[in-house]
Design a protein around this motif. Structure first.
Motif, PDB file in Angstrom:
ATOM      1  N   GLU A  12       0.847  -1.189   0.000  1.00  0.00           N
ATOM      2  CA  GLU A  12       0.000   0.000   0.000  1.00  0.00           C
ATOM      3  C   GLU A  12       0.884   1.240   0.000  1.00  0.00           C
ATOM      4  O   GLU A  12       1.839   1.324   0.766  1.00  0.00           O
ATOM      5  CB  GLU A  12      -0.898  -0.021   1.236  1.00  0.00           C
ATOM      6  CG  GLU A  12      -1.914   1.078   1.248  1.00  0.00           C
ATOM      7  CD  GLU A  12      -2.950   0.873   2.335  1.00  0.00           C
ATOM      8  OE1 GLU A  12      -3.744  -0.073   2.212  1.00  0.00           O
ATOM      9  OE2 GLU A  12      -2.937   1.630   3.300  1.00  0.00           O
ATOM     10  N   SER A  57      -5.552  -7.744  -7.850  1.00  0.00           N
ATOM     11  CA  SER A  57      -6.512  -6.705  -7.486  1.00  0.00           C
ATOM     12  C   SER A  57      -5.798  -5.432  -7.061  1.00  0.00           C
ATOM     13  O   SER A  57      -4.661  -5.466  -6.598  1.00  0.00           O
ATOM     14  CB  SER A  57      -7.435  -7.181  -6.360  1.00  0.00           C
ATOM     15  OG  SER A  57      -6.707  -7.362  -5.173  1.00  0.00           O
ATOM     16  N   ARG A  71      -6.876  -1.238  -5.539  1.00  0.00           N
ATOM     17  CA  ARG A  71      -7.880  -0.242  -5.141  1.00  0.00           C
ATOM     18  C   ARG A  71      -7.188   1.110  -4.987  1.00  0.00           C
ATOM     19  O   ARG A  71      -6.070   1.182  -4.484  1.00  0.00           O
ATOM     20  CB  ARG A  71      -8.545  -0.652  -3.835  1.00  0.00           C
ATOM     21  CG  ARG A  71      -9.442  -1.849  -3.998  1.00  0.00           C
ATOM     22  CD  ARG A  71     -10.221  -2.127  -2.728  1.00  0.00           C
ATOM     23  NE  ARG A  71     -11.268  -3.093  -2.988  1.00  0.00           N
ATOM     24  CZ  ARG A  71     -11.151  -4.390  -2.747  1.00  0.00           C
ATOM     25  NH1 ARG A  71     -10.038  -4.865  -2.231  1.00  0.00           N
ATOM     26  NH2 ARG A  71     -12.140  -5.200  -3.010  1.00  0.00           N
ATOM     27  N   PHE A  79      -7.956   4.991  -3.430  1.00  0.00           N
ATOM     28  CA  PHE A  79      -8.803   5.853  -2.608  1.00  0.00           C
ATOM     29  C   PHE A  79      -8.278   7.281  -2.703  1.00  0.00           C
ATOM     30  O   PHE A  79      -7.066   7.508  -2.634  1.00  0.00           O
ATOM     31  CB  PHE A  79      -8.746   5.426  -1.139  1.00  0.00           C
ATOM     32  CG  PHE A  79      -9.239   4.027  -0.883  1.00  0.00           C
ATOM     33  CD1 PHE A  79     -10.541   3.819  -0.454  1.00  0.00           C
ATOM     34  CD2 PHE A  79      -8.411   2.934  -1.049  1.00  0.00           C
ATOM     35  CE1 PHE A  79     -11.006   2.536  -0.207  1.00  0.00           C
ATOM     36  CE2 PHE A  79      -8.862   1.645  -0.801  1.00  0.00           C
ATOM     37  CZ  PHE A  79     -10.159   1.445  -0.382  1.00  0.00           C
ATOM     38  N   LEU A 112     -13.391   5.459  -2.175  1.00  0.00           N
ATOM     39  CA  LEU A 112     -12.958   4.479  -3.163  1.00  0.00           C
ATOM     40  C   LEU A 112     -13.237   5.006  -4.565  1.00  0.00           C
ATOM     41  O   LEU A 112     -14.377   5.318  -4.907  1.00  0.00           O
ATOM     42  CB  LEU A 112     -13.688   3.148  -2.941  1.00  0.00           C
ATOM     43  CG  LEU A 112     -13.332   2.002  -3.876  1.00  0.00           C
ATOM     44  CD1 LEU A 112     -11.866   1.613  -3.717  1.00  0.00           C
ATOM     45  CD2 LEU A 112     -14.234   0.811  -3.589  1.00  0.00           C
ATOM     46  N   VAL A 167     -11.230   3.575  -7.494  1.00  0.00           N
ATOM     47  CA  VAL A 167     -10.992   2.433  -8.384  1.00  0.00           C
ATOM     48  C   VAL A 167     -11.073   1.159  -7.561  1.00  0.00           C
ATOM     49  O   VAL A 167     -10.399   1.043  -6.532  1.00  0.00           O
ATOM     50  CB  VAL A 167      -9.609   2.526  -9.066  1.00  0.00           C
ATOM     51  CG1 VAL A 167      -9.351   1.303  -9.933  1.00  0.00           C
ATOM     52  CG2 VAL A 167      -9.491   3.798  -9.888  1.00  0.00           C
ATOM     53  N   ASP A 168     -11.877   0.214  -8.012  1.00  0.00           N
ATOM     54  CA  ASP A 168     -12.003  -1.093  -7.368  1.00  0.00           C
ATOM     55  C   ASP A 168     -11.746  -2.141  -8.448  1.00  0.00           C
ATOM     56  O   ASP A 168     -12.663  -2.630  -9.097  1.00  0.00           O
ATOM     57  CB  ASP A 168     -13.396  -1.251  -6.765  1.00  0.00           C
ATOM     58  CG  ASP A 168     -13.488  -2.426  -5.809  1.00  0.00           C
ATOM     59  OD1 ASP A 168     -12.445  -3.004  -5.461  1.00  0.00           O
ATOM     60  OD2 ASP A 168     -14.614  -2.766  -5.405  1.00  0.00           O
ATOM     61  N   ASP A 169     -10.464  -2.440  -8.679  1.00  0.00           N
ATOM     62  CA  ASP A 169     -10.027  -3.293  -9.783  1.00  0.00           C
ATOM     63  C   ASP A 169      -9.872  -4.729  -9.306  1.00  0.00           C
ATOM     64  O   ASP A 169      -8.866  -5.081  -8.705  1.00  0.00           O
ATOM     65  CB  ASP A 169      -8.705  -2.757 -10.334  1.00  0.00           C
ATOM     66  CG  ASP A 169      -8.177  -3.553 -11.509  1.00  0.00           C
ATOM     67  OD1 ASP A 169      -8.814  -4.553 -11.893  1.00  0.00           O
ATOM     68  OD2 ASP A 169      -7.123  -3.168 -12.043  1.00  0.00           O
ATOM     69  N   LEU A 170     -10.862  -5.548  -9.581  1.00  0.00           N
ATOM     70  CA  LEU A 170     -10.819  -6.962  -9.220  1.00  0.00           C
ATOM     71  C   LEU A 170     -10.714  -7.849 -10.466  1.00  0.00           C
ATOM     72  O   LEU A 170     -10.847  -9.065 -10.373  1.00  0.00           O
ATOM     73  CB  LEU A 170     -12.061  -7.336  -8.413  1.00  0.00           C
ATOM     74  CG  LEU A 170     -12.264  -6.535  -7.128  1.00  0.00           C
ATOM     75  CD1 LEU A 170     -13.575  -6.922  -6.457  1.00  0.00           C
ATOM     76  CD2 LEU A 170     -11.100  -6.732  -6.175  1.00  0.00           C
ATOM     77  N   ARG A 178      -3.629   0.455  -3.102  1.00  0.00           N
ATOM     78  CA  ARG A 178      -3.378  -0.865  -2.504  1.00  0.00           C
ATOM     79  C   ARG A 178      -3.424  -1.932  -3.594  1.00  0.00           C
ATOM     80  O   ARG A 178      -4.408  -2.044  -4.322  1.00  0.00           O
ATOM     81  CB  ARG A 178      -4.407  -1.187  -1.438  1.00  0.00           C
ATOM     82  CG  ARG A 178      -4.188  -2.530  -0.790  1.00  0.00           C
ATOM     83  CD  ARG A 178      -5.198  -2.789   0.319  1.00  0.00           C
ATOM     84  NE  ARG A 178      -5.008  -4.088   0.905  1.00  0.00           N
ATOM     85  CZ  ARG A 178      -4.131  -4.378   1.858  1.00  0.00           C
ATOM     86  NH1 ARG A 178      -3.371  -3.426   2.343  1.00  0.00           N
ATOM     87  NH2 ARG A 178      -4.019  -5.595   2.325  1.00  0.00           N
ATOM     88  N   TYR A 179      -2.326  -2.692  -3.701  1.00  0.00           N
ATOM     89  CA  TYR A 179      -2.242  -3.821  -4.629  1.00  0.00           C
ATOM     90  C   TYR A 179      -2.198  -5.111  -3.832  1.00  0.00           C
ATOM     91  O   TYR A 179      -1.552  -5.181  -2.790  1.00  0.00           O
ATOM     92  CB  TYR A 179      -0.970  -3.748  -5.474  1.00  0.00           C
ATOM     93  CG  TYR A 179      -1.041  -2.765  -6.604  1.00  0.00           C
ATOM     94  CD1 TYR A 179      -1.601  -3.133  -7.824  1.00  0.00           C
ATOM     95  CD2 TYR A 179      -0.536  -1.482  -6.470  1.00  0.00           C
ATOM     96  CE1 TYR A 179      -1.666  -2.232  -8.866  1.00  0.00           C
ATOM     97  CE2 TYR A 179      -0.600  -0.579  -7.509  1.00  0.00           C
ATOM     98  CZ  TYR A 179      -1.160  -0.959  -8.697  1.00  0.00           C
ATOM     99  OH  TYR A 179      -1.229  -0.064  -9.733  1.00  0.00           O
TER     100      TYR A 179
END
Length: 75
Positions: free
Chosen positions: A5, A27, A29, A31, A36, A38-41, A63-64
């Motif tokens: 992070e 994944s 994210r 912020f 939030l 981007v919420d890349d799942l 955060r990756y």
């Protein structure tokens, strides 16, 4: 497997809408000011989001998470 992070500040040069995005193997994210954006799942896919910012500094957190054996980070 690992997660990492980063925190820092994003400086918006002008009031407006900005798009931020990530491509991750597992994944990611993003912020901005605690919200939030981007919420890349989706593995190996580009995902972005828009955020309205006023001119000036804003807190950013990225955060990756990686769950596979092949991982790298690019700017």
């Amino acid at each position: 497997p690992f997660s990492i992070e980063w925190t820092g500040q994003l400086i918006a040069p002008l009031d407006g809408t900005y798009r931020l995005g990530t491509t991750s193997i597992n994944s990611a994210r993003v912020f901005v000011d605690g919200a939030l954006v981007v919420d890349d799942l989706l593995p190996n896919d580009y995902v972005d989001g828009a955020v309205s910012l006023v001119r000036g500094p804003h807190d950013i957190r990225v955060r990756y998470e990686a769950h596979t054996g092949f991982n790298h980070i690019e700017r």
